[in-house]
Each structure stands twice: as C-alpha cells, then as structure tokens.
Design a protein around this motif. Structure first.
Motif, PDB file in Angstrom:
ATOM      1  N   ALA A   1      16.271   0.696   7.720  1.00 20.64           N
ATOM      2  CA  ALA A   1      16.304  -0.906   8.363  1.00 20.64           C
ATOM      3  C   ALA A   1      15.971  -1.121   7.704  1.00 20.64           C
ATOM      4  CB  ALA A   1      16.183  -1.287   9.537  1.00 20.64           C
ATOM      5  N   LYS A   2      16.050  -2.084   7.040  1.00 17.32           N
ATOM      6  CA  LYS A   2      14.747  -3.683   6.521  1.00 17.32           C
ATOM      7  C   LYS A   2      14.952  -4.745   5.823  1.00 17.32           C
ATOM      8  CE  LYS A   2      17.943  -4.260   2.325  1.00 17.32           C
ATOM      9  NZ  LYS A   2      17.866  -5.496   1.418  1.00 17.32           N
ATOM     10  N   VAL A   3      14.090  -5.582   5.881  1.00 13.30           N
ATOM     11  CA  VAL A   3      14.198  -6.659   5.604  1.00 13.30           C
ATOM     12  C   VAL A   3      13.413  -6.797   4.017  1.00 13.30           C
ATOM     13  CG1 VAL A   3      12.074  -7.112   6.662  1.00 13.30           C
ATOM     14  CG2 VAL A   3      13.799  -9.601   6.579  1.00 13.30           C
ATOM     15  N   ALA A   4      14.445  -8.302   4.177  1.00  9.97           N
ATOM     16  CA  ALA A   4      14.333  -9.243   2.124  1.00  9.97           C
ATOM     17  C   ALA A   4      13.727 -10.389   2.726  1.00  9.97           C
ATOM     18  CB  ALA A   4      15.612  -8.784   1.938  1.00  9.97           C
ATOM     19  N   CYS A   5      12.722 -10.394   1.840  1.00 11.36           N
ATOM     20  CA  CYS A   5      11.444 -11.371   1.805  1.00 11.36           C
ATOM     21  C   CYS A   5      12.558 -13.125   1.699  1.00 11.36           C
ATOM     22  CB  CYS A   5      10.882 -11.619   1.566  1.00 11.36           C
ATOM     23  SG  CYS A   5       9.718 -13.310   1.910  1.00 11.36           S
ATOM     24  N   PRO A   6      12.942 -14.123   2.027  1.00  8.14           N
ATOM     25  CA  PRO A   6      13.609 -14.683   1.643  1.00  8.14           C
ATOM     26  C   PRO A   6      12.767 -15.939   0.211  1.00  8.14           C
ATOM     27  CG  PRO A   6      12.509 -15.545   3.395  1.00  8.14           C
ATOM     28  CD  PRO A   6      12.135 -14.195   3.168  1.00  8.14           C
TER      29      PRO A   6
ATOM     30  N   LYS B   1      19.677  -1.524  17.507  1.00 11.89           N
ATOM     31  CA  LYS B   1      18.850  -1.727  17.602  1.00 11.89           C
ATOM     32  C   LYS B   1      18.334  -2.502  17.625  1.00 11.89           C
ATOM     33  CE  LYS B   1      19.109   2.907  15.253  1.00 11.89           C
ATOM     34  NZ  LYS B   1      19.300   3.637  14.660  1.00 11.89           N
ATOM     35  N   TRP B   2      16.944  -3.062  17.501  1.00 11.50           N
ATOM     36  CA  TRP B   2      15.929  -4.209  17.785  1.00 11.50           C
ATOM     37  C   TRP B   2      14.894  -3.341  16.880  1.00 11.50           C
ATOM     38  CZ3 TRP B   2      16.930  -8.937  20.207  1.00 11.50           C
ATOM     39  CH2 TRP B   2      17.663  -8.731  20.752  1.00 11.50           C
ATOM     40  N   TYR B   3      14.293  -4.466  16.382  1.00 13.56           N
ATOM     41  CA  TYR B   3      13.148  -4.485  15.176  1.00 13.56           C
ATOM     42  C   TYR B   3      11.546  -5.438  15.508  1.00 13.56           C
ATOM     43  CZ  TYR B   3      15.343  -0.142  13.110  1.00 13.56           C
ATOM     44  OH  TYR B   3      16.364   0.736  13.043  1.00 13.56           O
ATOM     45  N   ALA B   4      10.851  -5.559  15.363  1.00 11.58           N
ATOM     46  CA  ALA B   4      10.065  -6.518  15.234  1.00 11.58           C
ATOM     47  C   ALA B   4       8.800  -6.131  14.088  1.00 11.58           C
ATOM     48  CB  ALA B   4       8.755  -6.414  16.603  1.00 11.58           C
ATOM     49  N   CYS B   5       8.427  -7.194  13.420  1.00  9.66           N
ATOM     50  CA  CYS B   5       7.391  -7.259  12.614  1.00  9.66           C
ATOM     51  C   CYS B   5       6.632  -8.854  12.275  1.00  9.66           C
ATOM     52  CB  CYS B   5       8.074  -6.812  11.141  1.00  9.66           C
ATOM     53  SG  CYS B   5       9.136  -7.971  10.011  1.00  9.66           S
ATOM     54  N   GLN B   6       5.511  -8.847  11.643  1.00 10.41           N
ATOM     55  CA  GLN B   6       4.915  -9.905  11.348  1.00 10.41           C
ATOM     56  C   GLN B   6       5.578 -10.715  10.457  1.00 10.41           C
ATOM     57  OE1 GLN B   6       2.301  -8.116   8.906  1.00 10.41           O
ATOM     58  NE2 GLN B   6       2.650  -8.899   6.873  1.00 10.41           N
TER      59      GLN B   6
END
Length: 125
Positions: free
Chosen positions: A81-86, A53-58
């Motif tokens: 699916a998630k992203v954690a701010c570094p 899968k592919w995702y896009a966000c700000q």
C-alpha cells in the motif's frame, strides 16, 4: 522546517501507549485520505475500503516539506500500500514509510484500529 519533521516518528503497535480516537468510520472518505490533528502533528488517515484496511502516516511530505500527503493518490506497488505525494509524485509505503523510489526520504507511519465504528490511531507520546 526540520524541527517539524523531527516530531514524526514511526510507532509500531507494540509501542502504542495511547489509542487516540480520530472519529467515526463514516467521517473518512472511502479509498482516499483525510487529515486529523494530534497534539502538534498533522496525521493523514487512509481508508482503503476496497482492501478493507486502514493506514495512517505523517501528513508532511519530507521532499518539499508541505502538509499534503492526505491529498495524495493511494494505491499499491507490487502489493505494498502506498501514497503518492500530490506535488511531485514521490511514492511512500504506508506499511513501513519507506520511499518506494529508493530515495533516502521516509515518512512516519502509525497503527490504526477500528472498534465499535470508531477509528483510533496509535501514538507513543
């Protein structure tokens, strides 16, 4: 900085008016993120190769207003699916942009499609 944040609004596939070509599949690292520019926006693009899968966000983290989300760790929380701010590990859903910690912070997400080895992100402007 609030003016910068206002330019990011979630786009659903039904509201796409412009599929913008951001590169070829090989231009993006597997199971990681990269940043592309569309007009004045920085967009984080993620290739979840292990999920296909592919995702896009700000790319802008709304917590500290830094352009860092493309550098964040990706994974899933309870199948989302998630992203954690570094910077401070705020977790955002890459499916609907909501903060998975329950806070009132949200990110804009964009549809992604793959055609003939090219990666396209959907925008409405």
């Amino acid at each position: 900085m609030q003016d910068i944040l206002k330019q990011y609004e979630t786009v659903t596939e039904a509201h796409v008016t412009n599929w913008f070509n951001v590169g070829q599949i090989a231009d993006f690292p597997e199971n990681s993120g990269a940043c592309v520019k569309y007009k004045t926006k920085q967009i984080a693009v993620y290739n979840f190769a292990r999920e296909g899968k592919w995702y896009a966000c700000q790319n802008l983290c709304p917590h500290k207003m830094e352009m860092v989300l493309s550098l964040g760790m990706i994974g899933d929380k309870d199948g989302v699916a998630k992203v954690a701010c570094p910077m401070h590990k705020k977790n955002f859903s890459l499916e609907d942009g909501k903060n998975l910690g329950g806070e009132d912070l949200k990110i804009a997400v964009y549809p992604v499609k793959i055609e003939s080895g090219n990666v396209y992100i959907g925008f409405s402007d």
